[in-house]
Design a protein around this motif. Sequence first.
Motif, PDB file in Angstrom:
ATOM      1  N   THR A 153       0.957  -1.356  -0.089  1.00 39.04           N
ATOM      2  CA  THR A 153       0.140  -0.021  -0.219  1.00 39.04           C
ATOM      3  C   THR A 153       0.906   1.063  -0.035  1.00 39.04           C
ATOM      4  OG1 THR A 153      -1.502  -1.085   1.271  1.00 39.04           O
ATOM      5  CG2 THR A 153      -1.853   1.103   1.424  1.00 39.04           C
ATOM      6  N   GLU A 154       0.504   2.248  -0.459  1.00 40.99           N
ATOM      7  CA  GLU A 154       1.187   3.518  -0.388  1.00 40.99           C
ATOM      8  C   GLU A 154       0.949   4.211   0.755  1.00 40.99           C
ATOM      9  OE1 GLU A 154       0.151   5.992  -4.034  1.00 40.99           O
ATOM     10  OE2 GLU A 154       2.154   6.901  -3.864  1.00 40.99           O
ATOM     11  N   PRO A 157       0.564   8.867   0.172  1.00 41.65           N
ATOM     12  CA  PRO A 157       0.509   9.284  -1.269  1.00 41.65           C
ATOM     13  C   PRO A 157       1.311  10.357  -1.839  1.00 41.65           C
ATOM     14  CG  PRO A 157      -1.575   8.915  -0.597  1.00 41.65           C
ATOM     15  CD  PRO A 157      -0.462   8.945   0.766  1.00 41.65           C
ATOM     16  N   ASN A 158       2.054  10.319  -2.720  1.00 49.28           N
ATOM     17  CA  ASN A 158       2.769  11.443  -3.592  1.00 49.28           C
ATOM     18  C   ASN A 158       3.886  12.104  -2.419  1.00 49.28           C
ATOM     19  OD1 ASN A 158       1.507  11.695  -5.969  1.00 49.28           O
ATOM     20  ND2 ASN A 158      -0.016  13.328  -4.881  1.00 49.28           N
TER      21      ASN A 158
END
Length: 364
Positions: A153-154, A157-158
């Motif tokens: 899973t990230e 995010p970003n």
Amino acid sequence: MSQTKEVIDAFDIKGTHIDEFPYGNGHINDTFCVVYELNGKRFRFIRQRINKKIFKNVPALMNNISLVINHQYEKLSQAGIPDIDKRVLTLVPTKNGENYFVDSAGNFWRTYIFLENLISLETVEKTAHAFETAKAFGEFQRRLADLDANKLTETIPNFHHTRSRFNTLISAVENDKFNRAKDVRAEIDFVLNRESIVDILLNLQKSGVLPTRITHNDTKLNNVMLNAETGEGMCVIDLDTVMPGLSLYDFGDMVRTATSTVEEDERDLSKANMDINMFSALVKGFLTSAGDVLVEKEIELLPFSGKLITFEIGVRFLTDYLQGDSYFKIHRKKQNVDRCRKQFKMVESMEEQEIEMIKIVEKA
Ligand code: ADP
Ligand code: GN1
Ligand code: MG
């Protein structure tokens, strides 16, 4: 915040809990050393309250960590490498067999076996430290090359999306909720003047020139444990951000933290310089372990990655100051400004030594 009885009782550890104290210098989680006694012998553990404001899905994060640990473990045993328990983290389960515990206040806790006789450094003292750090992170990355990225899973995010970090800073300046932009005009200008660098790796990733790999994403010096006597790079820790990324992000953060002989928040900026000998040792260490999996562009951009990630983390410290110091732990007022200034001075030092850095990589 100390641990309550329910937390102490939750983990499957034999013996009596006799002591606990805050440990290490991480900016994100609350880390404790906890001591248990059994039959007159003492055993230490690392227990962490995971920052749930930052990590929105702790069960998924813990699933990532156990996948990564198990994968590393298998690779090491296949290769017949000794002392595996010193080279990968070991999670201590709860009495219910889970790898984390949620207390009645909704806090998430995990426990690792304490890596005795290993040390983590805040600053490098000799080139061997830089070499061993890069070698260990390179090995870590290489061992994860055949783990299915879709299983991870990230967790944030970003995380290394430098364009979005840049844009977030711009919004923080525009909102200036705490009326702090006036304190950091020069630093804001420093960032604006370098906007052209923020998309370079992202574009190369988009066009497929730079491959997406499973990376650590937080390869600062104190996230690797070295053998206290021999200095050998032994165990990569702080696995919260292991997720798909660019190899260059990992190398870049090593340049940020392992080419400086002073701390991340050093206020005497005359001491904040990129040490070219440390850089050379990092390149050698990284190529020793990860060199055969890297594509040409990943090697060519090693010097640039140092500048980019040092810039990016400086941008994050600056943003956090403008947003009221809500992300990174601080221990004094304006510490995030000091951290930002130190990073930007390092960026300048890398800009000045760019040609030498490129030559070192060409030679290697
Ligand atoms: P954070 O995410 O807040 O940075 P870390 O997981 O990096 O937290 O832990 C903080 C510090 O605690 C590390 O820099 C290291 O010094 C120490 N540490 C973490 N795990 C262990 C371990 N298993 N054994 C010994 N020391 C550890
Ligand atoms: C944080 O967790 P720690 O202290 O190892 C941060 C990194 C930054 C670093 C700056 C999850 O790392 O991204 O580069 O501080 N971790 C997270 O020192 O944001
Ligand atoms: Mg850490």
